[in-house]
Design an enzyme around this catalytic site. Structure first.
Site, PDB file in Angstrom:
ATOM      1  CG  MET A  28     -26.356   8.569  23.444  1.00  0.00           C
ATOM      2  SD  MET A  28     -27.532   8.400  22.069  1.00  0.00           S
ATOM      3  CE  MET A  28     -26.422   7.948  20.721  1.00  0.00           C
ATOM      4  CG  ASN A  78     -26.543  17.063  22.875  1.00  0.00           C
ATOM      5  OD1 ASN A  78     -26.600  16.742  24.067  1.00  0.00           O
ATOM      6  ND2 ASN A  78     -26.992  16.262  21.931  1.00  0.00           N
ATOM      7  CB  CYS A 118     -24.500  12.091  32.975  1.00  0.00           C
ATOM      8  SG  CYS A 118     -25.493  10.620  33.326  1.00  0.00           S
ATOM      9  CE  LYS A 136     -23.446  15.553  25.146  1.00  0.00           C
ATOM     10  NZ  LYS A 136     -24.572  15.585  26.088  1.00  0.00           N
TER      11      LYS A 136
END
Length: 337
Positions: free
Chosen positions: A15, A208, A97, A136
């Site tokens: 994060m 997630n 992201c 991710k």
């Protein structure tokens, strides 16, 4: 070195502005088994930046992984090599992201549209390091059909040797939603991630997004190998105290949050002696006592006093005493009532 399914059973998500070395050290005091992730660093920062400042970590944080942002296979390979040299146990590629910064650099969630390129990136990184290489990702971006987008990305990653996939079970909308909105507004699709796991039984897959309680985490672990938690772990670190006993059958490293703070004090003192500011460490503790009386006074005292020049461990202890005092008052009232 390969990742087992148990290695990804529980992790704290990377994060930005949050999971720095101070945050990770404190999280490790709450769970010895959680896998911890750095903030994302771009390949340019790793290759050309002040690596000693950007990439330093305490060995106590292990197992810890570094997340890379980039889209050029050669640069990712070089950066991954540096990550391995620093002693990280995993390098993770950010394909999720949606911030303006990553969109301008054409990496992050933008890469959901380019699965072949992601495969090339994974292969280049795998060829350059012995540590695990993971990805991710989201389940898609904008008008992509999620099942098609996610499966295409996963299949090319697996074909190129990816060691694990961490899937944020939401789309990312690159236009029209802010990064903050992208964490909440697109609907969650846990069932899709579960279907991916059934299709790829030999690949460690962690889910997630939107999970905030241990019961929710345990329910997901009936279907996937692991769960990655972000904001819930940061805003309510007490959640992490339950990880080792409930998910790994191991004792929690601290009896309670007060004991965890006590264990954090020697680290704080070392960092202060090295010139670090107290507020840079205590900012990660503001959610610590969120469910307890005195939490507001704890937060206020840290917010006001930890930023003052020369603030030391006594400031943190005084803030904790606000919670202790409130708990004592409540206990006294309960006895007399």
């Amino acid at each position: 070195m390969t990742l087992r399914a148990t290695d990804v059973r529980f992790s704290v998500a990377p994060m930005m502005d949050w999971t720095d070395r101070h945050c990770r050290y404190f999280h490790r005091l709450l769970s010895r088994r959680a896998r911890l992730y750095t903030e994302m660093l771009t390949t340019g920062a790793v290759i050309h930046g002040d690596r000693a400042r950007l990439m330093a970590f305490d060995p106590f944080e292990q197992p810890v992984a570094l997340q890379l942002g980039g889209a050029e296979p050669a640069a990712l390979a070089k950066a991954a090599g540096l990550v391995e040299t620093f002693g990280y146990q995993e390098v993770n590629l950010n394909v999720g992201c949606p911030s303006d910064r990553v969109q301008n650099g054409a990496f992050g969630a933008c890469l959901m549209r380019e699965p072949a390129l992601v495969g090339d990136c994974v292969k280049a990184m795998k060829d350059s390091v012995a540590i695990p290489v993971t990805v991710k990702c989201r389940i898609g971006v904008d008008d992509q059909e999620p099942e098609q987008a996610l499966f295409a990305l996963a299949e090319t990653c697996v074909a190129n040797g990816v060691d694990a996939l961490f899937v944020h079970a939401r789309k990312a909308w690159l236009k029209g939603l802010s990064p903050k909105e992208n964490r909440d507004v697109p609907p969650l699709d846990y069932a899709l991630v579960r279907r991916l796991k059934r299709a790829l039984p030999d690949v460690p897959i962690a889910i997630n997004g939107g999970l905030t309680s241990m019961s929710q985490i345990e329910e997901q672990l009936d279907h996937v190998d692991g769960v990655m938690i972000g904001r819930a772990a940061y805003h309510d670190p007490a959640l992490l105290l339950a990880v080792d006993p409930r998910l790994f059958g191991a004792p929690a490293p601290a009896a309670d949050l007060f004991e965890a703070v006590d264990a954090f004090l020697p680290y704080v003192e070392r960092q202060l002696a090295a010139g670090e500011r107290l507020a840079n460490m205590t900012r990660h503790l503001l959610g610590l006592f969120s469910r307890m009386p005195g939490a507001r006074s704890f937060r206020r005292r840290l917010a006001l006093d930890a930023v003052k020049p020369g603030a030391g461990v006594e400031t943190l202890l005084a803030a904790v005493d606000e919670v202790r005092a409130a708990a004592a008052r409540r206990a006294e009232l309960a006895e007399t009532g």
